[in-house]
Design an enzyme around this catalytic site. Structure first.
Site, PDB file in Angstrom:
ATOM      1  N   GLY A 224     -16.621  -2.010  36.458  1.00  0.00           N
ATOM      2  CA  GLY A 224     -17.631  -1.246  37.169  1.00  0.00           C
ATOM      3  C   GLY A 224     -18.173  -1.970  38.390  1.00  0.00           C
TER       4      GLY A 224
ATOM      5  N   ASN B 232     -21.916  -1.197  33.015  1.00  0.00           N
ATOM      6  CA  ASN B 232     -21.631  -2.244  34.007  1.00  0.00           C
ATOM      7  C   ASN B 232     -22.248  -1.870  35.355  1.00  0.00           C
ATOM      8  OD1 ASN B 232     -19.525  -3.625  36.123  1.00  0.00           O
ATOM      9  ND2 ASN B 232     -19.746  -4.816  34.253  1.00  0.00           N
TER      10      ASN B 232
ATOM     11  N   ARG C  75     -20.677  -3.971  38.876  1.00  0.00           N
ATOM     12  CA  ARG C  75     -20.955  -5.401  38.718  1.00  0.00           C
ATOM     13  C   ARG C  75     -19.659  -6.201  38.757  1.00  0.00           C
ATOM     14  NH1 ARG C  75     -21.609  -9.945  35.412  1.00  0.00           N
ATOM     15  NH2 ARG C  75     -23.545 -11.076  35.847  1.00  0.00           N
ATOM     16  N   CYS C  76     -18.625  -5.713  38.079  1.00  0.00           N
ATOM     17  CA  CYS C  76     -17.334  -6.401  38.071  1.00  0.00           C
ATOM     18  C   CYS C  76     -16.778  -6.565  39.485  1.00  0.00           C
ATOM     19  CB  CYS C  76     -16.314  -5.635  37.231  1.00  0.00           C
ATOM     20  SG  CYS C  76     -16.648  -5.607  35.461  1.00  0.00           S
ATOM     21  N   MET C  77     -17.043  -5.580  40.356  1.00  0.00           N
ATOM     22  CA  MET C  77     -16.438  -5.560  41.689  1.00  0.00           C
ATOM     23  C   MET C  77     -17.229  -6.352  42.722  1.00  0.00           C
ATOM     24  SD  MET C  77     -14.976  -1.684  42.191  1.00  0.00           S
ATOM     25  CE  MET C  77     -16.618  -0.949  42.288  1.00  0.00           C
TER      26      MET C  77
END
Length: 407
Positions: free
Chosen positions: A394, A351, A396-398
């Protein structure tokens, strides 16, 4: 910048991004209610905030403008009527049945300044805070009779800003989340895209009022012409039908949607836990999808009707074909080692957040995958993640890109 939103790829130079700095919602996590709140662990807030600040500073050092969800929501409360409507809808969606509790919540939240109120909504409201603000014996008795400690549940998943909505092209997809626990998060996006002075006129590709779930972790903008969406544990095929029809009919840029059929399990929660784009022809991948994958190619015919055909094959070949590339390099998480891949996939080794072609932000703890990225010619920026990674997401998620240059 002529429009408020511009996102035509996963790798274009990142110019503006929305983050959410973890707050009191993490301190309202309790072991017995983790499953209810879709969390696996309890991060230490002070350290999680330090790590998140390091993430934001890393982005700023690379020329990225960082804006915060709390600020955008507060700036969207442009008058007393909008603020009151926001509070009303928040309480409606918080599942508060008791009229006395609702009145107390309205009074408790309503007397706060805008930013403080938004933060309190995100953090959740403890019953003890309401009792302290009240003054009736019945408030104490009801707390004794019902041992659940929250009048309003916290929203600990909010620092994963990728999921409640997604920027696609010059518009936004505002989501209906898979669970009621996370669906309240999209209310913040609703008010940003209806009332914020900068973002209120952004085109809407999908709306939170739909009946079928769609989440941002399943949406990858592979190129100005190709959008990828995961058919996953949390994104349903009906949602992809609606999104594809809208995007392909009205956006004027995207020509096809690739619907990736991925396993419906927690470890494959979203498409971006399976693979992410790190350069024009390079991707990080979960080793378990290297052999074969099924993709449904969605396009409009000359009459504007949807046509779909199925393709089964290696991910590498599918990406080469639809992105019109001579070669594709897949970089397996954990360098393909069964043990290293499992460990680093758990902490989102696949990620990554691309901030430019061939340049990504990664968690420092995923050192095996990071080494593989560097050996493939990718420039990496590592951030600390001992606490942030406990939320199972990760870089990208944040992050929610608001503006990227074209690739």
């Amino acid at each position: 910048m002529e429009t408020a939103i511009h996102n035509t790829s996963e790798i274009g130079r990142l110019k503006r991004v929305m983050l959410h700095r973890p707050g009191g919602e993490l301190e309202n996590l309790m072991p017995e209610y983790l499953e209810r709140l879709l969390f696996d662990d309890i991060p230490y807030l002070k350290e999680a905030q330090k790590e998140h600040d390091a993430f934001a500073d890393c982005l700023r050092q690379q020329g990225v403008e960082v804006v915060y969800l709390n600020d955008l929501v507060a700036e969207s409360l442009t008058g007393p009527e909008v603020r009151q409507e926001f509070l009303r809808q928040f309480l409606d969606e918080s599942g508060v049945k008791d009229s006395r509790t609702r009145d107390m919540l309205e009074e408790y939240l309503g007397r706060m300044p805008d930013r403080e109120m938004v933060s309190a909504m995100m953090a959740g409201v403890r019953k003890s805070a309401l009792r302290a603000a009240g003054g009736r014996l019945g408030d104490y008795l009801s707390a004794v009779e019902d041992d659940y400690p929250f009048a309003v549940d916290p929203l600990p998943n909010l620092y994963f800003t990728r999921d409640p909505f997604a920027t696609i092209g010059t518009g936004v997809s505002l989501h209906k989340m898979h669970t009621a626990t996370r669906n309240r998060e999209t209310l913040f996006g609703k008010f940003i895209f209806e009332y914020h002075p900068k973002y209120k006129n952004v085109p809407r590709w999908y709306d939170r009022g739909e009946t079928s779930s769609l989440e941002g972790g399943d949406i990858l903008v592979l190129s100005p012409k190709v959008l990828a969406v995961g058919i996953s544990q949390r994104t349903r095929e009906d949602s992809i039908d609606t999104l594809a029809e809208t995007i392909l009919s009205y956006d004027g840029t995207f020509q096809k949607v690739l619907a990736f059929n991925i396993p419906k399990t927690r470890s494959f929660m979203h498409l971006d836990t399976v693979f992410t784009m790190v350069d024009r022809d390079k991707f990080t991948v979960h080793p378990n999808i290297l052999s074969s994958i099924t993709v449904f190619v969605m396009e409009l015919d000359e009459n504007g009707k949807m046509k779909i055909h199925q393709e089964d094959g290696r991910l590498e070949d599918i990406l080469k074909k639809h992105l019109e590339l001579d070669k594709v390099t897949l970089i397996p998480c954990g360098e393909g080692s069964e043990i290293d891949a499992a460990r680093e996939q758990w902490s989102d080794g696949s990620n990554t957040l691309a901030i430019a072609p061939g340049e990504v932000v990664v968690y420092s703890r995923n050192y095996v995958t990071n080494r593989a990225l560097e050996e493939a010619g990718i420039r990496i920026h590592t951030i600390p993640s001992a606490e942030l990674s406990r939320g199972r997401g990760g870089p990208r998620c944040m992050s929610m890109p608001l503006w990227r240059d074209d690739p």
